[in-house]
Design a protein around this motif. Sequence first.
Motif, PDB file in Angstrom:
ATOM      1  N   ARG A  43     -36.634 -19.317 -29.023  1.00 39.18           N
ATOM      2  CA  ARG A  43     -38.061 -19.079 -28.765  1.00 39.18           C
ATOM      3  C   ARG A  43     -38.920 -19.796 -29.813  1.00 39.18           C
ATOM      4  O   ARG A  43     -39.929 -20.419 -29.472  1.00 39.18           O
ATOM      5  N   GLN A  44     -38.518 -19.734 -31.065  1.00 32.84           N
ATOM      6  CA  GLN A  44     -39.269 -20.426 -32.114  1.00 32.84           C
ATOM      7  C   GLN A  44     -39.263 -21.933 -31.901  1.00 32.84           C
ATOM      8  O   GLN A  44     -40.288 -22.608 -32.086  1.00 32.84           O
ATOM      9  N   ALA A  45     -38.102 -22.488 -31.509  1.00 34.88           N
ATOM     10  CA  ALA A  45     -37.986 -23.932 -31.317  1.00 34.88           C
ATOM     11  C   ALA A  45     -38.863 -24.402 -30.154  1.00 34.88           C
ATOM     12  O   ALA A  45     -39.618 -25.380 -30.273  1.00 34.88           O
ATOM     13  N   VAL A  46     -38.775 -23.691 -29.024  1.00 37.08           N
ATOM     14  CA  VAL A  46     -39.550 -24.082 -27.840  1.00 37.08           C
ATOM     15  C   VAL A  46     -41.042 -23.905 -28.099  1.00 37.08           C
ATOM     16  O   VAL A  46     -41.859 -24.769 -27.743  1.00 37.08           O
ATOM     17  N   ASP A  47     -41.431 -22.806 -28.715  1.00 35.62           N
ATOM     18  CA  ASP A  47     -42.849 -22.565 -28.998  1.00 35.62           C
ATOM     19  C   ASP A  47     -43.420 -23.664 -29.894  1.00 35.62           C
ATOM     20  O   ASP A  47     -44.570 -24.095 -29.711  1.00 35.62           O
ATOM     21  N   HIS A  48     -42.635 -24.123 -30.863  1.00 36.39           N
ATOM     22  CA  HIS A  48     -43.114 -25.179 -31.761  1.00 36.39           C
ATOM     23  C   HIS A  48     -43.341 -26.476 -30.983  1.00 36.39           C
ATOM     24  O   HIS A  48     -44.392 -27.124 -31.138  1.00 36.39           O
ATOM     25  N   LEU A  49     -42.388 -26.844 -30.144  1.00 37.72           N
ATOM     26  CA  LEU A  49     -42.535 -28.078 -29.371  1.00 37.72           C
ATOM     27  C   LEU A  49     -43.705 -27.970 -28.395  1.00 37.72           C
ATOM     28  O   LEU A  49     -44.479 -28.927 -28.230  1.00 37.72           O
ATOM     29  N   ALA A  50     -43.841 -26.814 -27.762  1.00 35.59           N
ATOM     30  CA  ALA A  50     -44.963 -26.621 -26.827  1.00 35.59           C
ATOM     31  C   ALA A  50     -46.299 -26.720 -27.558  1.00 35.59           C
ATOM     32  O   ALA A  50     -47.273 -27.255 -27.020  1.00 35.59           O
ATOM     33  N   ALA A  95     -35.893 -30.851 -23.022  1.00 31.44           N
ATOM     34  CA  ALA A  95     -34.495 -30.707 -22.610  1.00 31.44           C
ATOM     35  C   ALA A  95     -33.753 -29.813 -23.600  1.00 31.44           C
ATOM     36  O   ALA A  95     -34.196 -29.624 -24.743  1.00 31.44           O
ATOM     37  N   PHE A  96     -32.640 -29.288 -23.142  1.00 30.08           N
ATOM     38  CA  PHE A  96     -31.744 -28.531 -24.013  1.00 30.08           C
ATOM     39  C   PHE A  96     -30.378 -29.193 -23.937  1.00 30.08           C
ATOM     40  O   PHE A  96     -29.771 -29.266 -22.870  1.00 30.08           O
ATOM     41  N   ALA A  97     -29.885 -29.720 -25.067  1.00 31.37           N
ATOM     42  CA  ALA A  97     -28.599 -30.420 -25.122  1.00 31.37           C
ATOM     43  C   ALA A  97     -27.517 -29.459 -25.594  1.00 31.37           C
ATOM     44  O   ALA A  97     -27.631 -28.873 -26.676  1.00 31.37           O
ATOM     45  N   VAL A  98     -26.469 -29.297 -24.780  1.00 31.32           N
ATOM     46  CA  VAL A  98     -25.397 -28.341 -25.076  1.00 31.32           C
ATOM     47  C   VAL A  98     -24.052 -29.064 -25.082  1.00 31.32           C
ATOM     48  O   VAL A  98     -23.919 -30.176 -24.574  1.00 31.32           O
ATOM     49  N   HIS A  99     -23.058 -28.399 -25.655  1.00 36.53           N
ATOM     50  CA  HIS A  99     -21.669 -28.864 -25.537  1.00 36.53           C
ATOM     51  C   HIS A  99     -20.745 -27.700 -25.855  1.00 36.53           C
ATOM     52  O   HIS A  99     -21.191 -26.616 -26.240  1.00 36.53           O
ATOM     53  N   MET A 121     -38.820 -21.178 -22.294  1.00 37.32           N
ATOM     54  CA  MET A 121     -39.501 -22.180 -21.468  1.00 37.32           C
ATOM     55  C   MET A 121     -40.366 -21.502 -20.410  1.00 37.32           C
ATOM     56  O   MET A 121     -41.524 -21.896 -20.178  1.00 37.32           O
ATOM     57  N   ARG A 122     -39.828 -20.485 -19.757  1.00 30.37           N
ATOM     58  CA  ARG A 122     -40.601 -19.769 -18.732  1.00 30.37           C
ATOM     59  C   ARG A 122     -41.839 -19.129 -19.353  1.00 30.37           C
ATOM     60  O   ARG A 122     -42.917 -19.128 -18.746  1.00 30.37           O
ATOM     61  N   SER A 123     -41.692 -18.576 -20.550  1.00 29.05           N
ATOM     62  CA  SER A 123     -42.829 -17.933 -21.215  1.00 29.05           C
ATOM     63  C   SER A 123     -43.946 -18.931 -21.496  1.00 29.05           C
ATOM     64  O   SER A 123     -45.124 -18.548 -21.554  1.00 29.05           O
ATOM     65  N   CYS A 124     -43.578 -20.210 -21.661  1.00 24.32           N
ATOM     66  CA  CYS A 124     -44.579 -21.257 -21.904  1.00 24.32           C
ATOM     67  C   CYS A 124     -45.031 -21.921 -20.607  1.00 24.32           C
ATOM     68  O   CYS A 124     -45.811 -22.894 -20.647  1.00 24.32           O
ATOM     69  N   GLY A 125     -44.538 -21.417 -19.471  1.00 24.31           N
ATOM     70  CA  GLY A 125     -44.894 -22.003 -18.189  1.00 24.31           C
ATOM     71  C   GLY A 125     -44.247 -23.349 -17.931  1.00 24.31           C
ATOM     72  O   GLY A 125     -44.778 -24.177 -17.182  1.00 24.31           O
ATOM     73  N   LEU A 126     -43.066 -23.573 -18.535  1.00 27.97           N
ATOM     74  CA  LEU A 126     -42.390 -24.867 -18.432  1.00 27.97           C
ATOM     75  C   LEU A 126     -41.105 -24.750 -17.611  1.00 27.97           C
ATOM     76  O   LEU A 126     -40.526 -23.666 -17.483  1.00 27.97           O
ATOM     77  N   VAL A 145     -36.183 -32.651 -27.289  1.00 32.04           N
ATOM     78  CA  VAL A 145     -34.932 -31.968 -26.976  1.00 32.04           C
ATOM     79  C   VAL A 145     -34.636 -30.929 -28.056  1.00 32.04           C
ATOM     80  O   VAL A 145     -34.831 -31.172 -29.249  1.00 32.04           O
ATOM     81  N   VAL A 146     -34.208 -29.755 -27.614  1.00 37.70           N
ATOM     82  CA  VAL A 146     -33.661 -28.738 -28.501  1.00 37.70           C
ATOM     83  C   VAL A 146     -32.142 -28.851 -28.401  1.00 37.70           C
ATOM     84  O   VAL A 146     -31.601 -28.963 -27.301  1.00 37.70           O
ATOM     85  N   CYS A 147     -31.456 -28.837 -29.523  1.00 41.01           N
ATOM     86  CA  CYS A 147     -30.010 -29.031 -29.530  1.00 41.01           C
ATOM     87  C   CYS A 147     -29.276 -27.704 -29.744  1.00 41.01           C
ATOM     88  O   CYS A 147     -29.746 -26.833 -30.478  1.00 41.01           O
TER      89      CYS A 147
END
Length: 344
Positions: A174-181, A189-193, A211-216, A248-250
Amino acid sequence: MPSEDRKKNRVTLLDVARHAGVSRATASLVIRKSPLVGAETRMRVEEAMRELGYVYNMGAARLRAERSHTVGVIVPNLTNPFFAELLSGIEAVVDSAGMVVIVANSGDSVERQDRLMRRMREHGVDGVILCAAAGTGPGFLHQLTEHSLPLVQVLRHISDDIDYAGVDYAGGMRQAVDHLASLGHRAIAFAVHGPVHSAYRERVEGFRDAMRSCGLNPDMIVRLPNQIREIAAAAHLLFDGAKQPTAVVCFNDVIALGLAAGLYDRGLRVGENFSLVGFDDVTDAEAMRPRLTSVFTAPVAIGENAARLLLDRLADPSCQPRRVVKEPQLHIRQSCGPVAAPVS
């Protein structure tokens, strides 16, 4: 007085610890006259014992004296610097209690994990801290507790019936997405492995919820290889969809370091025309330029929490299972900037 009533009213080591404002492990060290405890703490614990009328059970103490003073730690990947930091936290606390750590690498294999656990039991470890391999079921953990092997789950949660030390992955996302928004990014994007386990699911679900909370759009999830070199070569996967991300958030800093190289090879400038956020904020991430914005999950502190839970469990095997979840913190550096023109 009936025996059940006596049991309920008996003052326990946990009662003493709480009254003195220390952990069970510290109270136990005082009782065992360990030199590791400071004079002021020792006086506080001894005063709590007198006030509560605590009686030391010598019979139980003799049984505890038969311990091996070793703690087993099983992790899924010793090459990831995160686990090195986690282990340093575990070892610091275990060492302060006069015990040693035996470390094993499961390679995220349930079968290998099973073999390692059998060997841990054969060597008579006093307890185990386990970051469970992907696919581990609750039955495996409950079988260990039925064998009277004290156990603590770390990072990956399987059962509420067993002690757990971890981090709020969803809060970090949530902190990462909010900062980018806040920087104007809309296509993130979200990069996973790696394999799917509780920490994987919590990060993915946390990203989607944020992402949904930011309307994305929460569906831009890209799966990458495991090794840094392979990640760099696979950076093009971020841009293979119809929607082109600007950030991208990793899943972790390993991915972030690999993508930084791959984005450079594509002619993108991290922090200028593309933003990158890591997760875990391990020490090795400091080597990246521009410096990596990353969610700090405090692996050393998580290791310390896991070790304390295990020492407390050894001191009082009948205590209720506990869950210690650390709050993460986004460390903002240079790898993120205001949204630039869409990537072509």
